[in-house]
Design an enzyme around this catalytic site. Sequence first.
Site, mmCIF file in Angstrom:
data_model
loop_
_atom_site.group_PDB
_atom_site.id
_atom_site.type_symbol
_atom_site.label_atom_id
_atom_site.label_comp_id
_atom_site.label_asym_id
_atom_site.label_seq_id
_atom_site.Cartn_x
_atom_site.Cartn_y
_atom_site.Cartn_z
ATOM 1 N N LYS A 7 47.157 25.956 32.887
ATOM 2 C CA LYS A 7 45.990 25.193 33.368
ATOM 3 C C LYS A 7 45.031 24.874 32.221
ATOM 4 O O LYS A 7 44.577 23.741 32.089
ATOM 5 C CB LYS A 7 45.296 26.010 34.466
ATOM 6 C CG LYS A 7 44.103 25.328 35.099
ATOM 7 C CD LYS A 7 43.934 25.720 36.548
ATOM 8 C CE LYS A 7 43.462 27.149 36.760
ATOM 9 N NZ LYS A 7 42.030 27.324 36.441
ATOM 10 N N SER A 8 44.728 25.876 31.411
ATOM 11 C CA SER A 8 43.775 25.656 30.313
ATOM 12 C C SER A 8 44.292 24.584 29.358
ATOM 13 O O SER A 8 43.540 23.694 28.933
ATOM 14 C CB SER A 8 43.582 26.955 29.524
ATOM 15 O OG SER A 8 42.955 27.922 30.319
ATOM 16 N N ARG A 12 42.883 20.532 28.630
ATOM 17 C CA ARG A 12 42.546 20.096 27.276
ATOM 18 C C ARG A 12 43.416 18.919 26.843
ATOM 19 O O ARG A 12 42.965 18.047 26.098
ATOM 20 C CB ARG A 12 42.683 21.279 26.312
ATOM 21 C CG ARG A 12 41.531 22.296 26.478
ATOM 22 C CD ARG A 12 41.933 23.672 25.994
ATOM 23 N NE ARG A 12 40.851 24.635 25.972
ATOM 24 C CZ ARG A 12 40.434 25.356 27.024
ATOM 25 N NH1 ARG A 12 40.994 25.205 28.201
ATOM 26 N NH2 ARG A 12 39.447 26.232 26.886
ATOM 27 N N ARG A 108 28.380 28.479 40.769
ATOM 28 C CA ARG A 108 28.687 29.143 39.497
ATOM 29 C C ARG A 108 27.674 28.796 38.403
ATOM 30 O O ARG A 108 27.096 27.717 38.393
ATOM 31 C CB ARG A 108 30.129 28.806 39.084
ATOM 32 C CG ARG A 108 31.099 29.390 40.107
ATOM 33 C CD ARG A 108 32.523 29.151 39.756
ATOM 34 N NE ARG A 108 32.913 29.840 38.539
ATOM 35 C CZ ARG A 108 34.082 29.688 37.952
ATOM 36 N NH1 ARG A 108 34.969 28.846 38.459
ATOM 37 N NH2 ARG A 108 34.379 30.350 36.859
ATOM 38 N N ASP A 301 41.714 36.394 33.693
ATOM 39 C CA ASP A 301 42.130 35.788 34.969
ATOM 40 C C ASP A 301 43.198 36.618 35.688
ATOM 41 O O ASP A 301 43.604 36.273 36.799
ATOM 42 C CB ASP A 301 42.690 34.382 34.717
ATOM 43 C CG ASP A 301 41.595 33.430 34.269
ATOM 44 O OD1 ASP A 301 40.411 33.691 34.557
ATOM 45 O OD2 ASP A 301 41.919 32.413 33.620
ATOM 46 N N LYS A 328 33.528 34.330 38.689
ATOM 47 C CA LYS A 328 34.709 33.450 38.682
ATOM 48 C C LYS A 328 34.722 32.632 39.977
ATOM 49 O O LYS A 328 33.691 32.453 40.587
ATOM 50 C CB LYS A 328 35.978 34.291 38.520
ATOM 51 C CG LYS A 328 36.061 34.986 37.164
ATOM 52 C CD LYS A 328 36.212 33.974 36.050
ATOM 53 C CE LYS A 328 36.210 34.628 34.687
ATOM 54 N NZ LYS A 328 36.149 33.630 33.610
ATOM 55 N N ARG A 332 35.184 38.409 41.966
ATOM 56 C CA ARG A 332 36.529 38.991 42.083
ATOM 57 C C ARG A 332 36.517 40.513 42.206
ATOM 58 O O ARG A 332 37.491 41.101 42.676
ATOM 59 C CB ARG A 332 37.408 38.543 40.904
ATOM 60 C CG ARG A 332 37.823 37.102 41.070
ATOM 61 C CD ARG A 332 38.758 36.593 40.006
ATOM 62 N NE ARG A 332 39.241 35.274 40.389
ATOM 63 C CZ ARG A 332 39.734 34.371 39.546
ATOM 64 N NH1 ARG A 332 39.816 34.651 38.255
ATOM 65 N NH2 ARG A 332 40.153 33.207 40.002
ATOM 66 N N ARG A 373 43.516 32.937 42.958
ATOM 67 C CA ARG A 373 44.213 34.077 42.346
ATOM 68 C C ARG A 373 44.189 35.305 43.263
ATOM 69 O O ARG A 373 45.116 36.117 43.242
ATOM 70 C CB ARG A 373 43.602 34.399 40.985
ATOM 71 C CG ARG A 373 43.723 33.230 40.006
ATOM 72 C CD ARG A 373 43.649 33.653 38.568
ATOM 73 N NE ARG A 373 43.412 32.492 37.725
ATOM 74 C CZ ARG A 373 44.353 31.625 37.351
ATOM 75 N NH1 ARG A 373 45.597 31.794 37.743
ATOM 76 N NH2 ARG A 373 44.036 30.595 36.581
HETATM 77 C C1 S3P Z 1 39.218 29.195 30.695
HETATM 78 C C2 S3P Z 1 38.429 30.230 30.267
HETATM 79 C C3 S3P Z 1 38.120 31.421 31.081
HETATM 80 C C4 S3P Z 1 39.060 31.545 32.268
HETATM 81 C C5 S3P Z 1 39.289 30.238 32.957
HETATM 82 C C6 S3P Z 1 39.874 29.224 32.008
HETATM 83 C C7 S3P Z 1 39.444 28.058 29.803
HETATM 84 O O1 S3P Z 1 36.813 31.318 31.572
HETATM 85 O O2 S3P Z 1 38.556 32.490 33.196
HETATM 86 O O3 S3P Z 1 40.161 30.391 34.066
HETATM 87 O O4 S3P Z 1 40.362 27.264 30.070
HETATM 88 O O5 S3P Z 1 38.723 27.924 28.812
HETATM 89 P P1 S3P Z 1 35.525 31.857 30.750
HETATM 90 O O6 S3P Z 1 35.415 31.093 29.513
HETATM 91 O O7 S3P Z 1 34.375 31.632 31.672
HETATM 92 O O8 S3P Z 1 35.808 33.313 30.539
#
Ligand code: S3P
Length: 419
Positions: A7-8, A12, A108, A301, A328, A332, A373
């Site tokens: 996902k991350s 990007r 959030r 995560d 989150k 959680r 999750r």
């Molecule tokens: C992410 C960073 C994390 C993670 C999120 C994805 C990212 O969050 O929990 O699911 O893609 O940069 P935080 O930067 O708030 O820790």
Amino acid sequence: MRVPGDKSISHRAVMLGSLAEGVTRVSGLLEGEDVLSTLGAFRAMGVRAEGPDGGMLVVHGAGMRGLRSPSEPLDMGNSGTAMRLMAGILAGQSFDSVLIGDESLSKRPMKRVAEPLARMGAVIETAEGGRPPLRIRGGQRLRGIDYAMPMASAQVKSSLLLAGLYAEGITSVTEPAPTRDHTERMLRGFGYDVETGAGQVRLRGGGKLRACDIDVPSDISSATFFLVGASIAPGSDLLLQHVGINPTRIGVLNILKLMGGDLELLNAREAGGEPVADIRVRHAVLRGVRIPEDQVPLAIDEFPALFIAAACADGETVLTGAHELRVKESDRIAVMAEGLNCLGVTAQETPDGIVIRGGKFGGGAVDSRGDHRIAMSFAMAALRATGPVTVNDCKNVATSFPGFAELAARAGLGITARD
Ligand code: S3P
């Protein structure tokens, strides 16, 4: 089996592909709702893209200055990553924009990006308490800053680096502990100079991104449900293919191994600037552990699933230093403690963590509170519960793991999904 794309990295890829010059071809893209929110935002700003189809996406980059003013607020759905990273990009545009989200995202904290971006010269208005929506005024001159992050957050780091592309001079971000470095890696992949070292990332604004091809590995965060599932279910032996094993993401492997997990990394290789491997996981008798705090950002995560592993382990598991889990997609710590207690597991919240006593537990109905999750973690708990587990409020599983129930059924879970 192969779980969907990271996902991350997918977020990007859409973002940098949209800002690049030329055509970016992405394979293995996660076609989850979160990534589709990011893609929808760029389409609303005039970016042309074909797909996604079978994980393939072709993005016709608009260039750093090629985005157009969107006619409506940009809806980031459930995705904190999308909202925080987009805030950095939008702060540098010539037009105004508004970022909105669903009920969970609307609660959030956004001050963590709004405040440092304002120091760079951005003009961003939040709702009460620093929450979304974010109203971002365009046409500002951004300047690079040196920012020491108060929390270990890849989203904050990435937001500032993306704004830094539009800023005069150097933007540098120092992190209190290592966090995922996909932004830095991918910027380099797009030909942008990024300096890293001693917990700091630096870049100079005003450059360009050159389109490139991106092969997105499977998401270790999605693989985690099966790493835990196979670890706790006697007789399991599973091979998860092409999983991203970036060192900033492998806390779950380290913690499971510490608990006695039987994990083997095979065929380690590199794909698109990211380390990848196949992971073989077999059932093991797990033991409770005190989770080292340095692993927390590296597994941030993965804790909902790790709590299920802890519930199946011999002895007590203690987590500390994980306050971030409270902000989150849900709180959680609270939601997992509630669900575990529902199944008869002794789990006690602490301000920044949880204490879980492993042992036998029963079935029951748990509420995921709309957190993808948490829903998937409790599905795995059913592998060891003495009765069936019903998980309510699961529709957000599609934000990160479309097809989860089908894949889990293929792996041997007796699982049915209902609307
Ligand atoms: C992410 C960073 C994390 C993670 C999120 C994805 C990212 O969050 O929990 O699911 O893609 O940069 P935080 O930067 O708030 O820790």
